[in-house]
Write a protein that holds these residues in place. Structure first.
Motif, PDB file in Angstrom:
ATOM      1  N   GLU A 179       0.830  -1.208   0.000  1.00 38.86           N
ATOM      2  CA  GLU A 179       0.000   0.000   0.000  1.00 38.86           C
ATOM      3  C   GLU A 179       0.868   1.263   0.000  1.00 38.86           C
ATOM      4  O   GLU A 179       0.541   2.264   0.634  1.00 38.86           O
ATOM      5  CB  GLU A 179      -0.938   0.006   1.209  1.00 38.86           C
ATOM      6  N   GLY A 180       1.998   1.203  -0.705  1.00 36.77           N
ATOM      7  CA  GLY A 180       2.882   2.358  -0.820  1.00 36.77           C
ATOM      8  C   GLY A 180       3.854   2.535   0.326  1.00 36.77           C
ATOM      9  O   GLY A 180       4.684   3.448   0.294  1.00 36.77           O
ATOM     10  N   GLU A 181       3.800   1.663   1.353  1.00 39.30           N
ATOM     11  CA  GLU A 181       4.697   1.754   2.503  1.00 39.30           C
ATOM     12  C   GLU A 181       5.834   0.747   2.350  1.00 39.30           C
ATOM     13  O   GLU A 181       5.594  -0.417   2.009  1.00 39.30           O
ATOM     14  CB  GLU A 181       3.937   1.466   3.803  1.00 39.30           C
ATOM     15  N   LEU A 182       7.069   1.189   2.609  1.00 39.42           N
ATOM     16  CA  LEU A 182       8.220   0.289   2.535  1.00 39.42           C
ATOM     17  C   LEU A 182       8.125  -0.737   3.655  1.00 39.42           C
ATOM     18  O   LEU A 182       8.222  -0.404   4.834  1.00 39.42           O
ATOM     19  CB  LEU A 182       9.519   1.089   2.653  1.00 39.42           C
ATOM     20  N   GLU A 183       7.922  -2.003   3.289  1.00 37.98           N
ATOM     21  CA  GLU A 183       7.736  -3.066   4.276  1.00 37.98           C
ATOM     22  C   GLU A 183       9.062  -3.714   4.660  1.00 37.98           C
ATOM     23  O   GLU A 183       9.368  -3.846   5.844  1.00 37.98           O
ATOM     24  CB  GLU A 183       6.778  -4.126   3.732  1.00 37.98           C
ATOM     25  N   TYR A 184       9.844  -4.126   3.667  1.00 40.21           N
ATOM     26  CA  TYR A 184      11.116  -4.769   3.986  1.00 40.21           C
ATOM     27  C   TYR A 184      12.081  -4.695   2.814  1.00 40.21           C
ATOM     28  O   TYR A 184      11.708  -4.424   1.674  1.00 40.21           O
ATOM     29  CB  TYR A 184      10.921  -6.234   4.399  1.00 40.21           C
ATOM     30  N   LEU A 185      13.333  -4.934   3.123  1.00 40.48           N
ATOM     31  CA  LEU A 185      14.379  -5.193   2.134  1.00 40.48           C
ATOM     32  C   LEU A 185      14.724  -6.666   2.266  1.00 40.48           C
ATOM     33  O   LEU A 185      14.976  -7.150   3.370  1.00 40.48           O
ATOM     34  CB  LEU A 185      15.601  -4.315   2.393  1.00 40.48           C
ATOM     35  N   LYS A 186      14.713  -7.375   1.146  1.00 41.78           N
ATOM     36  CA  LYS A 186      14.983  -8.817   1.163  1.00 41.78           C
ATOM     37  C   LYS A 186      16.237  -9.132   0.366  1.00 41.78           C
ATOM     38  O   LYS A 186      16.408  -8.656  -0.755  1.00 41.78           O
ATOM     39  CB  LYS A 186      13.799  -9.594   0.579  1.00 41.78           C
ATOM     40  N   ILE A 187      17.103  -9.934   0.962  1.00 43.95           N
ATOM     41  CA  ILE A 187      18.286 -10.445   0.281  1.00 43.95           C
ATOM     42  C   ILE A 187      18.055 -11.931   0.043  1.00 43.95           C
ATOM     43  O   ILE A 187      17.984 -12.717   0.988  1.00 43.95           O
ATOM     44  CB  ILE A 187      19.554 -10.235   1.124  1.00 43.95           C
ATOM     45  N   SER A 188      17.883 -12.317  -1.204  1.00 48.31           N
ATOM     46  CA  SER A 188      17.666 -13.722  -1.556  1.00 48.31           C
ATOM     47  C   SER A 188      18.930 -14.259  -2.198  1.00 48.31           C
ATOM     48  O   SER A 188      19.488 -13.627  -3.095  1.00 48.31           O
ATOM     49  CB  SER A 188      16.506 -13.862  -2.544  1.00 48.31           C
ATOM     50  N   TYR A 189      19.383 -15.407  -1.754  1.00 46.39           N
ATOM     51  CA  TYR A 189      20.588 -15.966  -2.349  1.00 46.39           C
ATOM     52  C   TYR A 189      20.469 -17.468  -2.485  1.00 46.39           C
ATOM     53  O   TYR A 189      19.673 -18.120  -1.810  1.00 46.39           O
ATOM     54  CB  TYR A 189      21.832 -15.605  -1.529  1.00 46.39           C
ATOM     55  N   GLU A 190      21.249 -17.998  -3.374  1.00 44.64           N
ATOM     56  CA  GLU A 190      21.304 -19.437  -3.583  1.00 44.64           C
ATOM     57  C   GLU A 190      22.752 -19.852  -3.742  1.00 44.64           C
ATOM     58  O   GLU A 190      23.556 -19.134  -4.334  1.00 44.64           O
ATOM     59  CB  GLU A 190      20.500 -19.845  -4.816  1.00 44.64           C
ATOM     60  N   LEU A 191      23.068 -21.020  -3.225  1.00 43.37           N
ATOM     61  CA  LEU A 191      24.413 -21.562  -3.353  1.00 43.37           C
ATOM     62  C   LEU A 191      24.499 -22.400  -4.619  1.00 43.37           C
ATOM     63  O   LEU A 191      23.576 -23.140  -4.950  1.00 43.37           O
ATOM     64  CB  LEU A 191      24.758 -22.432  -2.141  1.00 43.37           C
ATOM     65  N   TYR A 192      25.597 -22.273  -5.320  1.00 38.27           N
ATOM     66  CA  TYR A 192      25.828 -23.107  -6.485  1.00 38.27           C
ATOM     67  C   TYR A 192      26.324 -24.477  -6.048  1.00 38.27           C
ATOM     68  O   TYR A 192      27.158 -24.595  -5.149  1.00 38.27           O
ATOM     69  CB  TYR A 192      26.872 -22.471  -7.405  1.00 38.27           C
ATOM     70  N   GLU A 193      25.800 -25.500  -6.679  1.00 37.42           N
ATOM     71  CA  GLU A 193      26.280 -26.852  -6.408  1.00 37.42           C
ATOM     72  C   GLU A 193      27.613 -27.059  -7.113  1.00 37.42           C
ATOM     73  O   GLU A 193      27.806 -26.646  -8.248  1.00 37.42           O
ATOM     74  CB  GLU A 193      25.266 -27.882  -6.913  1.00 37.42           C
TER      75      GLU A 193
END
Length: 245
Positions: free
Chosen positions: A230-244
């Protein structure tokens, strides 16, 4: 901004907290060493630091995937929450992880129900108070920390902090050569393609270019998104994955 000016500093190949590298893909003990003891956890899925305003969520673990290496957290997501369930948008049931589930009646709504003839007799104040208390007791069941993060995050040299609109975030980013604006990331599954939009009020926003190349001496990649509700900054997300390997 300099990386040492803020607690969290995010660059294309490194994320630090108070000058120490965040332990991406490491056991929970490494996170505890960095952040201190966690406040709550939901099995191996989610760990929450209520006083810091952060949480980590292991998206690899599902009800159908029990053979997951829980020590090497291969696909964690780190959340820095700028608002929580106590916010106006949170009490309105508009936060992503409590959408239409956690809802606190406003004074206007309570006044309406006290006079309403929707049922045989109007609600009593005692009933409304009990309903509110019942909902408040559910707060620990959600990922939202009891205290949101109030400091500035250094995101690629540009500031991100509580209360900033998407336009304000992009205005700061425009001052730094080479930084792309944060635009809507269209993964909602509808038939319209809105990626890149900066006018949508609810959703995740990120750079549109691909950052999945491996940095030197690293076996993982990550991307950053900002969630607005609703126009409000809720969170900053850092998504990561490890390479096999």
């Amino acid at each position: 901004m300099k990386t040492e000016d803020t607690e969290f500093a995010i660059t294309p190949c490194q994320i630090t907290y108070k000058g120490k590298e965040i332990p991406l893909g490491k056991p929970i003990d490494a996170w505890v060493e960095l952040f201190g003891p966690y406040s709550r956890n939901f099995n191996e899925h989610t760990y929450i630091w209520d006083s810091l305003g952060v949480a980590i969520f292991n998206s690899c673990i599902t009800a159908y995937d029990t053979n997951v290496d829980k020590e090497k957290r291969k696909c964690d997501q780190l959340y820095i929450f700028f608002i929580n369930l106590d916010s106006k948008v949170g009490q309105a049931g508009k936060l992503q992880f409590a959408w239409n589930e956690y809802y606190i009646l406003s004074k206007e709504e309570e006044e309406f129900l006290l006079k309403s003839t929707i049922r045989n007799k109007p609600y009593t104040q005692e009933e409304l108070d009990q309903s509110r208390e019942k909902m408040l007791k559910k707060k620990p069941d959600y990922i939202y920390p009891f205290t949101p993060y109030t400091q500035t995050v250094n995101l690629q040299g540009a500031p991100v902090k509580s209360g900033m609109s998407l336009n304000e975030v992009n205005k700061e980013r425009s001052k730094i050569k080479g930084l792309e604006k944060m635009g809507y990331w269209d993964n909602d599954g509808d038939w319209s393609w809105d990626s890149g939009s900066t006018t949508i009020k609810t959703g995740e926003f990120r750079e549109q270019k691909d950052h999945s190349s491996i940095c030197p001496n690293q076996d993982y990649w990550y991307y950053i998104t900002l969630r607005y509700s609703e126009g409000e900054l809720e969170y900053l997300k850092i998504s990561y994955e490890l390479y096999e390997k």
